[in-house]
Design an enzyme around this catalytic site. Structure first.
Site, PDB file in Angstrom:
ATOM      1  N   HIS A  35       0.857  -1.076   0.144  1.00  0.00           N
ATOM      2  CA  HIS A  35       0.221  -0.185   0.120  1.00  0.00           C
ATOM      3  C   HIS A  35       0.908   1.355   0.131  1.00  0.00           C
ATOM      4  O   HIS A  35       2.103   1.399   0.841  1.00  0.00           O
ATOM      5  CB  HIS A  35      -0.856  -0.005   1.234  1.00  0.00           C
ATOM      6  N   CYS A 105      -4.826   2.187  -4.323  1.00  0.00           N
ATOM      7  CA  CYS A 105      -3.842   3.205  -3.754  1.00  0.00           C
ATOM      8  C   CYS A 105      -2.610   3.410  -4.629  1.00  0.00           C
ATOM      9  O   CYS A 105      -2.050   4.499  -4.732  1.00  0.00           O
ATOM     10  CB  CYS A 105      -3.517   2.793  -2.467  1.00  0.00           C
TER      11      CYS A 105
END
Length: 527
Positions: A35, A105
């Protein structure tokens, strides 16, 4: 134009699980479930199923990134970036567009990186969805990955009183942003003054040589240098406006300083160069290259009079390592805290304190003062006492936002109170000196509303207990002054405590003129 550093913060959503379980689950190795977010302009920007979010860097559930990569420096103004982000959040990066594998993301971080610095994020991060998608995933694994993704959301609902807690966070953020704004304004003023001095020097040189320079030529020179020039709407040159603003701010600062009793701090007790040399000698054999860089940053800030900007993002974690890891000796911690006590006298030290809001490195250490060795406790109390030198850091000491450390709920004001009480009642003259100064400074804060009644009562009880040992005149003056102030804060409880516990301040009449004056001023408030 002002340049801002652009960083890619990389988190492993699996917290290390992917490395151990990936081959069994998807039939191939994975280093992590990555992420990413972009950190720029002092904020962290990310995309998840809630949409585009931003927060103070690291103030979400994931907290500390696995690694940080500097992508470059951008000249895009914050106002332009804010408009760009707002547009994205309402269109291509609305929460409804989120897809764990195809629009996540990392695709957001890639787009922002391209916009700010024209550079891609690492390919191994962009390739991750295809690696996972090419495997046969069970519903259980998909559910697990979804849970991983949700851990990247910014937490807005907190236990206890969420509105109350959020309000305090916003207040502290406002203080922090205000300080950052002032720092940028200061850099602009310095730049303008520097260019003005050069222009004046050139004007004098031209006059001596019999030539002259027109106003138009001067303004063109200033504009070419990238400095604000020309006239304001009221005809006043921009430089004069800034200088006038500077003078106004100075007058306001002086007014605020005069409105409060001068704090008691310990300016001449530290030889910063000697302490820095001791610190270097004590740790040079146990630090790595990165930590050597932190020591160089500390030298620039401490000895070379550079601003707090010289301290990088990881500096506080380096401080925490010295204070908490057993590899470092008591001597190292003492030298470090003495150095911090000297740094606390600087007006921009507040910037480092605000950066410490996530980890509470300083306050977590200070709250252990009752278990620290004597010399460490002396250095720690010196640091806290000196934080009262500047209005901004003295206000920071009385913040009420709470956190948990070692099973205890803490706040800045509670830790400051604990340190003051412990030192005042310690069987050591040095600690009593620091403790009486801290309590005096707390009592004399010009914003009385931040010192709640229960804190005033707790401090009053400590002062009354201290008075029973009949302290010297200086310590007695600080104590009586504190009692006088606490009587203004808590008009019923404090006089009642004095009557019940004693001693009566009037018992000390005749010690000195200034103490007699304080006692007389307390007058009818003494029951």
């Amino acid at each position: 134009m002002e340049k801002n550093k652009v960083e890619l913060w990389i988190y492993d959503l699996s917290m290390g699980m992917a490395k151990n379980l990936a081959h069994m689950l998807i039939g191939k190795p994975l280093e992590g479930i990555w992420h990413t977010s972009i950190v720029v302009y002092g904020r962290e920007y990310m995309f998840n199923s809630n949409g585009v979010e931003n927060c103070i860097p690291g103030s979400h559930q994931l907290k500390t990134p696995e690694r940080v990569e500097v992508l470059g420096y951008t000249e895009v103004p914050l106002s332009v970036f804010a408009e760009y982000i707002s547009t994205l959040s309402e269109s291509s990066y609305a929460g409804s567009t989120y897809d764990l594998f195809k629009h996540n993301c990392n695709t957001f971080s890639e787009e922002i990186a391209q916009f700010l610095v024209g550079k891609s994020i690492p390919q191994y991060i962009l390739d991750l969805p295809n690696e996972v998608l090419s495997s046969k995933l069970s519903p259980q694994i998909l559910d697990l990955l979804t849970k991983f993704e949700r851990s990247a959301h910014v937490v807005t609902n907190r236990e206890g009183s969420p509105g109350y807690e959020q309000l305090n966070i916003e207040i502290e953020e406002a203080r922090y942003n205000s300080f950052l704004l002032e720092q940028r304004r200061k850099r602009l003023r310095d730049k303008l003054l520097k260019k003005e001095r050069k222009r004046e020097k050139k004007r004098k040189k031209d006059l001596m040589e019999g030539s002259s320079i027109s106003v138009e030529e001067e303004n063109a020179t200033m504009a070419e240098a990238g400095v604000i020039s020309g006239n304001s709407t009221d005809g006043q040159p921009a430089l004069k406006q800034i200088l006038a603003l500077e003078e106004e701010e100075k007058r306001e600062q002086e007014k605020r300083k005069k409105s409060r009793d001068p704090p008691i701090v310990f300016v001449g007790e530290i030889d910063e160069q000697a302490e820095f040399d001791v610190l270097v000698g004590a740790i040079e054999q146990v630090i790595d290259k990165e930590e050597e860089d932190y020591m160089e940053q500390l030298s620039q800030y401490l000895l070379d009079e550079e601003g707090c900007w010289a301290l990088s993002d990881g500096f506080l974690l380096f401080i925490a390592k010295i204070l908490y890891e057993p590899a470092y000796t008591s001597e190292v911690r003492i030298s470090l805290m003495k150095i911090m006590a000297f740094a606390a006298l600087k007006d921009d030290f507040i910037l480092l304190l605000h950066q410490d809001r996530e980890h509470h490195v300083f306050m977590n250490y200070l709250t252990q003062i009752d278990s620290l060795p004597l010399d460490q406790a002396r250095a720690a109390s010196l640091f806290l006492a000196n934080l009262f030198e500047n209005l901004s850091s003295s206000e920071w000491l009385l913040y009420i936002s709470e956190w948990t450390f070692m099973g205890k709920t803490l706040s800045n004001i509670r830790v400051t109170t604990k340190v003051g009480v412990h030192c005042l009642l310690a069987d050591d003259a040095v600690l009593q000196d620091r403790g009486s100064a801290i309590i005096y400074n707390m009592a004399c804060k010009e914003v009385k509303t931040v010192v709640y009644d229960d804190v005033a009562v707790e401090l009053t009880m400590a002062v009354l207990q201290f008075l029973k040992v009949k302290p010297n005149e200086e310590f007695l003056f600080r104590s009586i002054k504190a009692l006088s102030k606490f009587m203004e804060i808590s008009r019923q409880e404090v006089p009642q405590l004095i009557q019940m516990i004693g001693p009566d301040p009037r018992d000390f009449m005749g010690t000195s003129r200034r103490i007699d004056k304080l006692i007389n001023e307390m007058g009818q408030r003494l029951l």
